[in-house]
Design an enzyme around this catalytic site. Structure first.
Site, PDB file in Angstrom:
ATOM      1  N   HIS A  22      41.004  45.522  40.246  1.00  0.00           N
ATOM      2  CA  HIS A  22      39.792  44.038  40.987  1.00  0.00           C
ATOM      3  C   HIS A  22      38.719  44.139  39.334  1.00  0.00           C
ATOM      4  CE1 HIS A  22      39.931  43.897  45.420  1.00  0.00           C
ATOM      5  NE2 HIS A  22      40.998  45.326  45.156  1.00  0.00           N
ATOM      6  N   HIS A 129      43.832  39.365  46.430  1.00  0.00           N
ATOM      7  CA  HIS A 129      42.866  38.793  45.851  1.00  0.00           C
ATOM      8  C   HIS A 129      43.147  37.620  44.646  1.00  0.00           C
ATOM      9  CE1 HIS A 129      39.251  41.090  47.097  1.00  0.00           C
ATOM     10  NE2 HIS A 129      40.227  41.682  47.633  1.00  0.00           N
TER      11      HIS A 129
END
Length: 692
Positions: A22, A129
């Site tokens: 991330h 994502h």
């Protein structure tokens, strides 16, 4: 442990595995802005120190679908620093690379490119994502792939059938088949598995000599009837599954007793939500594969910010206070203050001797104030710890126990606020909220043309990826298709039209046709955006608001275990030059023409004037008994899986499972814990019996 020279010989693959890094999460936060970059640096440094053969990433390398310039620049800088050099690559690729990297303009592994000097190849699938978007279907990993820094694999472009072709590698006498599948909506992939539309290809020769490693990025825990992927769906010839997307660190391999393979869940390297699953200590794994044996070493991450969470139920402390106690709110606040102080002291003790660990920890107390208690001012409370915690704005989180929904007696006057107010929405996805809304509104308000899934997907594209036309295009597309259907059926009266529309809508629910219609509508929205010249940030790397001087934007909402939202950029500048300073119309829309108010039309009027906008065309397990030694500490204790091939006649999948179920006691592969001091051969396994 034996010496490294014995453990890491010319036949041993050394693979560093990590998932859900991330990059760029809360990068504008004054305290936590560098957390993901520091941890990424530690992971790459660990790979170089251990001289791994390659790095395997399980998805969600980036937190945002359209990473900022700073995020991309930092990532490229670190990959170039640690993954380029003169160290030789000691394994070969045997499979057809044009198939493995078919979506790349350079369909070969990066270390074989004569223009690059790669010392540590990186193989990665995409996550939810950083998944491909836009008319060209590109993602941030494709940028790194074109730069020659990452080998992006495991991408499927078909919504009807998936064929997973492995990357076949060989180092010495060890053969490794690397399978990968990037993130796909769980409901769709679940349905494709049920309909036998997912195929994992195997080498034609010497199938029992290959160690089969599979990387997947999906929900592992069950969040709904079909909103996850059961482990039993995966083929039983797999040896080890690296499961991404789930953020809880469960890196110690666990055996699936039905399919007889092992699953490791490395978890995320940064806490993106203040939930219990994120509180477990973060690790990455160093996987060694020799022949059909494996060893997994847990490596704790030292740069991860500490996170402590505790649940407090006020009703359980009747000896201290009750709802009728004088100044009960003040006493509850003092009680919570003491709890936070205790957690800070524990964090300070754990941080001793770890200079790389950030100084300020993450603290979260979930206070259940059911039973008549009242919440106190959390902002005033947080000011007491503003210099001691990394998340001063959300230290306290008040919750109530979910109340049972009362039967709806008045179908006309439904209080939707009452139905939804006791339901916690933290961690839910956009499409889940849409589905919940229409479930509650079903008695009074019902979609006529669209399905709940279609509306949810369109809103998700609008929210997560800034596709401004997604909702309008979906409605227009469905209207056109419904009109053509009514014309073909020759329906004329309003009553017959309503009935036919409802039947036509219900016939498409949860089918492949519905998925294709949603995809077509979203592709049309992307095409119209490109025609207007409103390019993706990822195409031109010119996000105006991302680097403006207007100050940091509000942090994105937290998500549980990385599920659902694919993230939103901190800012979305759409201006070009002086036009950026001009006031925007209220509509987030396409042009002045489309911003005009839309007049409601009856179905008969719509039937008379269909939209003429053109649509775009769219595109036998022969297995042996294995033993495995699982280490549960942070020390380098070998985890081994030994096999001895035994030929077996080919049979159907169902016959294999039936045979395994009937002879489970005979073909059981147990997990043993080796406490012996025999260090001559770290990969030595106990004697094996051939599985029938």
């Amino acid at each position: 442990m034996s010496s490294e020279s014995t453990l890491d010989d010319e036949d041993t693959f050394k693979i560093l595995i990590a998932t859900d890094i991330h990059l760029g999460y809360l990068e504008k936060d004054a305290i936590r802005g560098n957390d993901t970059y520091n941890t990424m640096d530690e992971i790459l440094k660990c790979a170089k120190t251990n001289q791994v053969d390659f790095i395997l990433l399980g998805g969600d390398l980036f937190h945002e679908n359209k990473p900022s310039r700073r995020c991309l620049h930092t990532c490229v800088t670190m990959l170039r620093q640690y993954c380029m050099g003169d160290s030789p690559i000691l394994f070969n690729i045997l499979s057809d690379q044009a198939v493995n990297f078919s979506t790349s303009k350079f369909p070969w592994v990066n270390y074989q490119d004569e223009n690059l000097n790669i010392s540590i190849p990186v193989f990665s699938v995409h996550g939810n994502h950083d998944d491909p978007t836009g008319a060209e279907g590109l993602c941030a990993l494709d940028l790194l792939s074109s730069c020659g820094l990452v080998n992006h694999f495991g991408r499927s472009q078909s919504v009807e059938r998936i064929e997973i072709s492995p990357i076949l590698m060989q180092k010495g006498n060890t053969k490794l088949a690397l399978y990968g599948l990037g993130s796909i909506p769980d409901e769709r992939l679940y349905r494709m598995f049920v309909n036998n539309q997912v195929t994992m290809l195997r080498p034609k020769e010497d199938q029992d000599e290959w160690f089969n490693l599979f990387t997947i990025h999906q929900n592992r825990s069950k969040h709904g009837p079909t909103n996850y992927i059961p482990e039993q769906f995966l083929d039983d010839f797999i040896d080890l599954v690296v499961w991404g997307h789930e953020h809880e660190c469960l890196i110690a391999p666990t055996r699936n007793e039905q399919q007889l393979f092992y699953v490791t869940q490395p978890g995320s390297s940064v806490a993106t939500s203040l939930s219990p699953g994120e509180a477990a200590k973060k690790h990455i794994g160093l996987l060694r594969v020799k022949g059909r044996k494996m060893n997994l070493q847990k490596i704790p991450l030292k740069t991860v910010r500490q996170f402590f969470i505790q649940d407090v139920v006020l009703a359980d402390h009747q000896d201290l206070f009750t709802p009728d106690t004088p100044q009960v709110t003040k006493k509850v606040e003092n009680f919570c203050y003491a709890k936070v102080v205790e957690m800070l002291e524990e964090a300070e003790r754990d941080r001793l001797g770890c200079p790389l660990t950030p100084e300020k920890p993450l603290i979260r107390i979930r206070v259940d104030y059911s039973g008549g208690f009242e919440a106190f001012n959390t902002s005033r409370f947080s000011q007491k710890f503003v210099d001691r915690v990394a998340n001063p704005k959300d230290v306290i989180h008040f919750v109530r126990r979910r109340e049972h929904k009362e039967a709806i007696k008045d179908e006309i006057n439904v209080d939707y606020g009452q139905l939804l107010k006791t339901t916690a929405v933290e961690g839910l996805r956009v499409e889940d909220l849409v589905k919940q809304y229409f479930e509650a509104a079903e008695q009074k308000v019902q979609l006529s043309l669209l399905t709940e899934q279609g509306m949810g997907k369109a809103i998700q594209e609008f929210v997560d990826k800034d596709e401004k036309d997604a909702i309008e295009e979906l409605i227009t597309y469905q209207l056109e298709k419904t009109q053509r259907h009514l014309q073909a059926r020759g329906v004329s009266t309003e009553q017959d039209i309503d009935t036919e529309i409802r039947l036509f809508r219900d016939s498409k629910k949860n089918t492949t046709e519905e998925e294709e219609e949603i995809r077509e509508a979203i592709d049309r929205a992307k095409a119209h955006r490109l025609e207007r010249g409103d390019l993706d940030i990822s195409d031109e790397l010119a996000d105006v608001a991302m680097d403006s001087d207007e100050g940091p934007s509000a942090p994105p909402p937290t998500r549980g275990r990385g599920r659902g939202s694919r993230g939103r950029g901190g800012g979305r500048g759409r201006g070009r030059g002086a036009a950026a300073a001009e006031p925007k119309p209220a509509s987030r829309g396409r042009s002045q023409k489309s911003s005009a108010p839309t007049q409601s039309r009856s179905i008969m009027e719509a039937f008379q004037a269909p939209s003429q906008r053109p649509s775009q065309a769219r595109a036998a397990k022969s297995y042996t008994e294995d033993e495995m030694f699982i280490e549960d500490s942070d020390e380098d204790i070998p985890t081994m899986k030994a096999t001895r091939p035994t030929p077996r006649p080919a049979s159907s999948s169902s016959a294999k499972r039936s045979s395994q179920s009937q002879s489970q006691s005979q073909s059981f592969r147990g997990v043993e814990f080796d406490d012996s001091d025999d260090e001559d051969d770290p990969f030595k396994g106990a004697s094996s019996r051939a599985r029938r």
